[in-house]
Motif scaffolding. Structure first.
Motif: not given
Length: 412
Positions: A128-135, A139-142, A378-383
């Motif tokens: 989650v941190a990496v994807m948020v950092r890389g914008r 969902v695909p990565y989760l 990851a609920r706080g970042h993606a559903e």
């Protein structure tokens, strides 16, 4: 066992299963470990099992193996390995598609070496941190993390809890098991990556990896080398045929002595809830087995399997996929494990059950604990909704299981 006790045992097993397979009920807000403990207590209170029978029903080798692998994973976490791996992957990946591939490989390989639930628990916040950092879209990565953790874990007897139980019950040597299941995991990861790559092609094509703005966390190189060295010794012991449980726990104990870290810090990272869950679940399943219903069910459908080893393996594979999603994979293995000796090629059926019950975890979002760990963390970042997962999970499960059956039949 009297008829009344049989009815009680079946009712308690069914009630416990409902509690552990679904969400918490408002009138009885228990999580999975608490529900399993309640079921075990009810088995004793109603007289279905005595306390001594409960103690004998627990497969302590499985619990010790889980504990040992969790402790080794904890030292990898403290050494900064998971943080370093996540940052390294983001730095190496030049495209979102390549990042997806790296994540599939990382999650799959680590889950084969350690326990898939533990890998998801430790990697999800980092992903989650990496994807948020890389914008990047989450969902695909989760989905890649959860599904590859399930698929990769099929490769070894220590990849997931049901494989640990199968290893103990079947007594198949570690290396012989992996010789058959490692190709299944490799092909399964390739199929999963292809499906996710095609399914998310528009999303991935539009995404751009943004440069990192924060420095990676420091890595304790001494602890990292020590942990990997110990892990190599542990796997050498597995291959040499030593007891899986005590080899893993011996490696963990060696790390505790040599790491020079506060052991309280390490023990806090162990998933004690999972250990309690399995300990109690063994008792609940034992009470159910004592009713004789599983054996009667097996004899009633025995003609369905067929006479040849191939037909039995194919039919049992799909039966295991369905059974794992109805009853959850670990309870299914505990119940169906009693039947394996009746088949034409028991070792092949053990491997089929390991493959099918593991790959079945990708069918739906509720199919495995690993899936729920990823989605909830990851609920706080993606559903991720039920059908968001199922439209990829169903084809991944069907294709990987079919390919796995072909490989198992070819490799034996």
């Amino acid at each position: 066992m009297s008829t009344q006790q049989e009815i009680l045992a079946i009712a308690i097993f069914s009630f416990t299963y409902v509690l552990i397979s679904g969400r918490r009920l408002k009138i009885l807000p228990l999580n999975r470990p608490a529900a399993a403990v309640l079921g075990a207590v009810l088995m004793v209170v109603t007289g279905v099992l005595t306390p001594e029978q409960v103690y004998r029903s627990v497969d302590y080798d499985t619990l010790v193996l889980l504990l040992g692998m969790m402790l080794i994973s904890a030292y990898l976490f403290l050494a900064g390995f998971f943080d370093g791996a996540a940052d390294g992957i983001l730095k190496l990946a030049r495209t979102p598609q390549r990042l997806l591939l790296y994540l599939v490989l990382t999650s799959g390989i680590l889950s084969a070496l350690l326990v898939n639930d533990t890998i998801c628990l430790m990697l999800t916040p980092l992903v989650v941190a990496v994807m948020v950092r890389g914008r990047l879209p989450l969902v695909p990565y989760l989905l890649a993390l959860a599904m590859s953790a399930n698929i990769g874990s099929v490769a070894t007897l220590v990849g997931n809890p049901q494989n640990m139980i199968i290893g103990h019950l079947s007594q198949i040597p570690f290396l012989r098991f992996s010789r058959s299941l490692l190709p299944v995991a490799a092909v399964g990861l390739a199929i999963q990556y292809a499906i996710l790559r095609v399914g998310f092609r528009q999303v991935l094509r539009q995404a751009i990896i943004q440069p990192q703005t924060t420095s990676p966390r420091p890595i304790d190189r001494r602890l990292l080398k020590l942990t990997f060295g110990t892990l190599a010794l542990v796997f050498a012991g597995f291959i040499a045929g030593y007891n899986l449980a005590w080899t893993a726990l011996g490696g963990a104990a060696l790390l505790m002595v040599l790491a020079r870290r506060d052991t309280h810090e390490v023990l806090k990272l162990v998933d004690w809830h999972l250990l309690v869950f399995f300990a109690a679940l063994f008792a609940v399943v034992e009470g159910f087995n004592r009713t004789g219903l599983p054996d009667r069910t097996f004899h009633a459908i025995q003609g369905v399997w067929g006479a040849s080893a191939l037909s039995q393996a194919c039919n049992f594979a799909w039966f295991s996929v369905v059974g794992s999603n109805l009853f959850s994979n670990v309870p299914f293995v505990l119940v169906a494990g009693k039947w394996i000796g009746n088949f034409a090629n028991p070792e092949l059926i053990w491997k089929v059950m390991a493959m099918a019950t593991t790959l079945a975890g990708n069918l739906t979002i509720l199919g495995s604990v690993a899936n729920m760990i990823v989605v909830e963390s990851a609920r706080g970042h993606a559903e991720v909704g039920f059908w968001d997962y199922a439209k990829f999970g169903i084809p991944v499960t069907l294709l990987t299981t079919a390919a796995g059956m072909i490989l198992l039949w070819m490799l034996g």
